[in-house]
Design an enzyme around this catalytic site. Sequence first.
Site, PDB file in Angstrom:
ATOM      1  CG  ASP A  63      -1.871   1.114   1.316  1.00 56.31           C
ATOM      2  OD1 ASP A  63      -2.256   1.622   0.241  1.00 56.31           O
ATOM      3  OD2 ASP A  63      -2.261   1.497   2.428  1.00 56.31           O
ATOM      4  CG  ASP A  65      -2.032   7.293   1.095  1.00 57.48           C
ATOM      5  OD1 ASP A  65      -1.351   8.326   0.998  1.00 57.48           O
ATOM      6  OD2 ASP A  65      -2.845   6.918   0.231  1.00 57.48           O
TER       7      ASP A  65
END
Length: 505
Positions: A63, A65
């Site tokens: 991922d 963020d």
Amino acid sequence: MTKDQMTVVSEEERLESPDRDLSQGYMSDENLSERSDTSVVDPTLIYTNKYLNLEKIKSVGFDMDYTLCEYISPAYDVLGFELAKRHLVEKLGYDKEILDFKYNSTFPVRGLWLDKVHGNLVKVDQFGKILVCIHGLRKLSGSEIRTLYPHKMLKKDNDRIFVMNTLFNIPETYLYCCLVDYFNRKKGFIRLEHGWKDTENENKELTFRTLFQDLRDGIDYVHVETMEIKKVTVADMPRYIKKDGRLPSMLKRMRNQGQTTFLLTNSDWWYTNLIMDYLLGDQCQPNETWLSWFDLTIVDGCKPRFFTRGTPLNKVDTSTGSMVPLENGDVTNLPVDHRVYSGGDHKTITHILGVEASEILYCGDHLYGDVIKCRKECEWRTLLVVPELVQEMTVINEEDSVRVLEELNKLESLVGRGYAKVDEIRHQLMESVLRLDNSFGQSGSLFRAGNRLTYFGSQMMIWADIYTGSALNLAEYAVNQRFYPLPQLLPHESRLRDRGSSPEV
């Protein structure tokens, strides 16, 4: 002893985690992780819930963020807090005094349940038993909790409960508490069962639910509709984003060892491109971009929907940022030289990577969107990133915390054995729990209240294969690392642990 040679887990993690094979705790191979001294817990280590052999992993996904892009706290939290306040006042007409609220980083903790009916933030265990209840900026007493919640129980009703699952929710958590406290004290506002009545404004009512929805709309406004928080962030990235030299070296080593790497983020192409260029752009070869560090990049992932029905897969034109539909919608015959897509689902991405689902390790910070839904719907393995581990382990490693935990165990043992002065012991027990919780912050620990695991802590143990404070901690481990949990023992088997040895296999 190096991190390549060991893996560290707590005794409780091994005993509590489900779906374990006892033999996974036995070691007879030179590549197995050695046991290490757990008297001091290291937040830079990777902790194990389920057996995982990195040698079996052919593709590692990340991922963006709060995973590869580590936002700097409290600066980034303050930014979200200030933008949300401004939206409430300037767009929704809330009192200007709200702009005077100051962010307190020691108050909020992730994983709390927001009860829209009573306006409380509640910390519960895996069964919904209330461990801590906060109204405004005040913790409620046991008797106050029982008045509102019979038997101190709260069901996870999606219409009533909003779970503060992500680190993006931290500023929102504290701002809601500040707002409730403000209206409780505001002149002319009278408390009702589910909110307030403004006696100076035609007895107009403001419910806890409406207050929450206004705040939630404000968060969506600055994050999604106007993307104001993203615009401010990219305008001053050194202030809000941590840059770590381990990232390029970790990706390079993975790819040199034959693993493919991919980026799967819910962020759009515009923001992803700017952030990843900041993190990796200066580490690229001539005529290359940050995309060269990944075999595949997926933006607009729409997790957790990505792990269920997904969304249509489109190519991303990286020069314009526009979405280009696939010819005839055919995902089985994609161009070999194209590496950036929008949307899709886990089956399609697994197909593009050309590996088995069980050969993928996905690393993310969202317990529900990155881990729970992933493990429920597919065979990808998971690494949960928990940035709070640094603070949590700092507290756990303090001598006073160790003494309090030992005291808790002794007091609970006395209560369990029917000690005569049970009321006195229970009072001491509650004081010990409170003292331990307060050492983590005003809302306590992310993982526990006293000796009881929170909903977040128990769900993490059930669903995450491994977890750590930063995805970049993978750089400290060999690509053939084997992560072993302690053998799961039932209470009646505790003598096996006490003997301190296991049979050879």
